[in-house]
Design a protein around this motif. Sequence first.
Motif, short mmCIF file in Angstrom:
data_model
loop_
_atom_site.label_atom_id
_atom_site.label_comp_id
_atom_site.label_asym_id
_atom_site.label_seq_id
_atom_site.Cartn_x
_atom_site.Cartn_y
_atom_site.Cartn_z
N ARG A 187 0.82 -1.27 0.12
CA ARG A 187 0.01 -0.01 0.01
C ARG A 187 0.72 1.15 -0.03
O ARG A 187 0.60 2.05 -0.59
CB ARG A 187 -1.04 0.01 1.28
CG ARG A 187 -2.03 1.19 1.02
CD ARG A 187 -2.78 1.12 2.38
NE ARG A 187 -2.09 1.77 3.50
CZ ARG A 187 -2.57 1.40 4.91
NH1 ARG A 187 -3.38 1.01 5.18
NH2 ARG A 187 -1.61 2.02 5.85
N GLN A 188 2.03 1.14 0.67
CA GLN A 188 2.86 2.27 0.76
C GLN A 188 3.49 2.70 -0.55
O GLN A 188 3.70 3.80 -0.99
CB GLN A 188 3.94 2.13 1.88
CG GLN A 188 5.12 3.15 1.95
CD GLN A 188 4.33 4.56 2.15
OE1 GLN A 188 3.49 4.86 2.86
NE2 GLN A 188 4.95 5.56 1.55
N SER B 100 0.93 4.13 -2.90
CA SER B 100 0.70 5.31 -2.63
C SER B 100 1.97 6.52 -3.12
O SER B 100 1.61 7.27 -3.62
CB SER B 100 0.66 5.69 -0.95
OG SER B 100 0.50 6.90 -0.56
#
Length: 123
Positions: free
Chosen positions: A46-47, A50
């Motif tokens: 997810r990082q 992003s």
Amino acid sequence: MGDENLHRYTPRVNAKPPGQKPQPLVPDALALGDALKRSTPLAQLRQRLSDSNARFAAIQPALPSTLAAHVKPGPVDEEGWTLLCANAPVAAKLRQLQPRLEELLRQRGWQVSPIRIKVQSRN
């Protein structure tokens, strides 16, 4: 004994009364957001997603609008960042813009290695 009686010995899976929803097969399933928060590898993914989207937002103003429609942010990893192109002519134009795009990222605080530009295969 023939096959006509086989149904007597076969358990009924997910049997339900008429008009009632079946019970979920995995009653303790996590919502995607909860799974992302609880799993270290998924949180890292997810990082990276992003980060890739933030980088793309930073360079998007420098892309001509006709070109931007054919470019997507790709993966970020230890080696750098990838831009995915719809076709070879878009990739060629991006390669011309690459020094400017890398400079925009540096101005915004990213440690930039050369941006990888790849043509996205169609399946």
